[in-house]
Each structure stands twice: as C-alpha cells, then as structure tokens.
Write a protein that holds these residues in place. Structure first.
Motif: not given
Length: 437
Positions: A352-364
């Motif tokens: 729901k925060y897509a397009g906001r000033n945030i990046v979601f990064m999965g670090v495996s």
C-alpha cells in the motif's frame, strides 16, 4: 542466561543467611571423560579454583565458608550443591547412556541434601487445566508450593537446608505462572511478593530466571508494548528499588539492558545506558553490557552507513546509494528460514506504500543463488530482491545474528531504525505511517 565467573567478587561482602562459622568447607571432585582446564567452586562469599587433573581427585577448599548453596563449575557443566562449614563432600561425575546423560554421585557429609538437589534440579510445571480463572490459578500455585514445602520438611533435613530449599522451590514453582494463558491483575501481586533481593538464592538458576521473567511480566502489566522504552525503564527502576544488594542489582540490570538492545537495537540506546550504567557496577556485567552497547551504538539512529553492494536477480550490482533520497526498508531473510516465510504475506500488505518515498529491499543470505531466484519468482515476492553472502560485512555491521530482521534507512543514507518491527506486528505500519506522512 549467562552466569559470569568474575561476578562473584562482588558477592564477597554479602553476609550469608545462616551461620558464621570459620571452619573450612571441603569438596572433592572426580570425573571421567571431561575436558576442563580448571574446576571452580563458588559460594556467596568466595570462589576457589584448581587445575583439573583427570588422574587424581581434585580438592576445593573454602576457608571461610558459610552454610548455603554453591556452584561447582567444570567445562560447560554447572552443578548446584549445598555445603556447610566443617563438613566434607565428595562429588563424582560420569556420563551414561552413551554420553547423553549426566550422572552425579555423592559421598561424605550432606549426601541426602545434595542427592535431593540432584533429583529436583528442575521443578515440574503446573497443570492449569482445572484453573478457569486467575483466582483458581493462584490457588493451584499456592497449593503446589505448600505441598512441596511439606515434602521437603518430611525428609528430615537440617533446618538451614529446609529454609533455603523451601525458598528455591517456591520461586521455581512460581515460574509456572508464565504458562497460564488467562493472566489478569490477580497474578501480578503474587509475583511482586517474591521478586525480592535474595542473595542466598543467587547461585540458583531458578531464582535468576524467576526474577528476569517476573520483571518482564510486571513491566507488561503497566507497559504492554514490549518494544517501548518505558517497558525496560520500568524494570530498571524496579531493580533499583527492590534489589538492593549491588551484585544482584548489577546482574539483573545488565540482563535488562541486554534484553532491551536485543529487542529494539539502538532505538533507545542513549537513554537506556544513562539509566543502566549507574546500576551495573560489577566488572563482568559491565564488560558484557558495554560489548553489546558498542555493537549497537554504531547503528544508532542518525549513524551513517557504508555504501554496501548487493547483486539482484539479474546479477546486477545494486548499491544503497542508488536509493539516496528515499527510505529503504530492508528485509534480511533466506529461503530456508521458516519465520522469514511467515512474513511474506504481511510484507504484501506493505504494498500500500507503493509510490511513496520508500523502497522495499529483500536482502537474502542464501548461498544457493539459483534456489533463491527460483523461490522469489515462484512466489512473486514484492519489492526489490538482492543477495549477499551470510558473512558479509553488512550483516556484521548491523549485528544480524538471526533472521528475519528488518532495518530502515533514512533518505540521507543514515540509520533510521536498525531493529524495525516485523510486518506482522501492527507497530510496523504505525511507524511507517509516521515516517512517510
């Protein structure tokens, strides 16, 4: 829970509960098949150690012992003993059932008391199935304590041992409170009654665990948010007011401070240390707490982070600086991690925060990049996905000792929160809302 050998210097000043005899206490020890450089014997007022020699029986002598509990420490093993001035005890140790089980034997004086401690080294838990209310649970607990006291008294032990053992079994029984599922206000007074300064029980695992668990429970009564600073500040204040022996106060305060850093990272580290440091006076406690502090203070809010490099699903290099100007929500995970997998669906809700000033990064941290890529594509995991070796400096810098772990970086490349709540925690969205609104 740690129990540090250096701690006992602070207990030398504690006056024993029973007796003032200056007679020696002598403990002989023999074991087979153990690897230990030294054998330690610790009581409330002193500690003695000898080099271990598997060929002969070692003898440990306390010159000014007083009646009470002691701990015999060899290698990774600790054994609770009961000792008295002028009496000798021989302890033998063997491994049985192919080395899977420990067996102790006792000879000399106080055999009955130490055989009892060996038999009841762990208290059975209480069954609350017939306790529908907390009042019923209190009655069950108190009845169990009464029965156990009667059982001790019936053995014909000397009064000094009975007094101590009744206390030990009482706090051990009270630890069953944590298994009761319908807590309310009736159970907290029961805990408060027994969370006291009891140096005579400090060598007992049951007492130390009871105090730590009860501090958390009492804090939860007033501050249910276990990630709030107030939850831990309450515990430190309780220790300062109710655990007045400095060595015990130091130990428990260090435990609370370490727990706070383990649950919240560096979020409250400055005010936490300001409150805890005056209480933590023993060298071993200070050493452990300060080590934890140094580990976390480097990722305190506002700390600058190096420009770590990762590789994405297409083997392209991705740098943290690529997202300067945006918040970065980092999910440290691996395909083999069950708790990580359970965060997948809660993570989807953060879309729901897509397009906001945030990046979601999965670090495996998966070693098998092919398996990782297949998992990400098969489950259509949201966000940007990158991979980095488990021994990467990135994990060391952020003190990632377990996963899943969530980290949020600020738009200027500094740490926002090194121990962000999991997406399954309601606080996760609450905190993101505050950041992004």
């Amino acid at each position: 829970m740690r129990l540090k050998l250096g701690l006992w210097t602070g207990l030398f000043a504690i006056v024993g509960m029973i007796g003032c005899s200056k007679q020696q206490i002598v403990v002989s020890f023999v074991a087979e098949g153990i690897h230990a450089d030294s054998i330690y014997l610790m009581m409330a007022n002193q500690k003695v150690s000898v080099k271990y020699d598997t060929v002969r029986v070692v003898q440990l002598v306390l010159e000014h012992g007083e009646a009470g509990y002691a701990q015999l420490v060899f290698g990774q093993n600790r054994k609770l003993l009961y000792l008295e001035p002028g009496k000798e005890l021989k302890v033998s140790y063997t491994r049985i059932q192919g080395g899977r089980k420990l067996s102790y034997g006792f000879e000399g004086d106080l055999v009955a008391e130490n055989s009892w401690l060996d038999t009841y080294s762990r208290m059975p838990s209480i069954d609350f199935k017939h306790a529908p209310t907390s009042a019923d649970a209190v009655a069950v607990i108190l009845d169990s304590i009464r029965v156990r006291m009667q059982r001790v008294e019936a053995q014909g032990f000397n009064p000094a041992f009975c007094i101590l053992e009744n206390k030990r079994e009482t706090v051990a029984t009270l630890r069953s409170c944590r298994a009761y599922s319908r807590w309310d206000e009736k159970l907290y007074p029961l805990l408060r009654e027994y969370v006291q300064c009891m140096p005579e029980l400090f060598l007992c695992d049951e007492y130390r665990k009871f105090v730590i668990e009860s501090l958390g429970a009492l804090a939860f009564e007033k501050y249910p948010d276990m990630q709030a600073y107030e939850h831990f500040a309450f515990q430190l204040e309780y220790i300062a007011q109710n655990i007045r022996t400095s060595a015990l106060q130091s130990y428990f305060a260090a435990e609370v401070a370490t727990s706070c850093m383990g649950l919240t990272g560096a979020r409250y580290i400055t005010q936490l240390m300001e409150t805890a440091r005056p209480l933590v006076v023993e060298d071993a406690d200070k050493k452990q707490m300060e080590e934890d502090y140094r580990k976390w203070v480097r990722v305190a809010p506002g700390s600058l982070v190096d420009d770590y490099v990762f590789k994405d699903l297409n083997d392209k290099e991705i740098r943290l600086s690529d997202f300067r100007g945006k918040y970065i929500f980092i999910d440290c995970w691996a395909t083999w991690c069950g708790p990580c997998r359970r965060q997948v669906e809660p993570l989807r809700k953060l879309e729901k925060y897509a397009g906001r000033n945030i990046v979601f990064m999965g670090v495996s941290s998966d070693a098998d990049r092919a398996e990782w890529k297949e998992f990400v594509k098969k489950h259509d995991l949201p966000g940007l996905h990158v991979n980095i070796p488990a021994d990467s400096p990135f994990y060391a810098h952020f003190a990632v000792s377990g996963i899943p772990r969530f980290i949020v970086l600020a738009p200027d490349g500094t740490v926002c929160d090194a121990m962000f709540p999991r997406p399954s925690d309601l606080k996760c969205m609450e905190m993101l809302d505050k950041l992004l609104n």
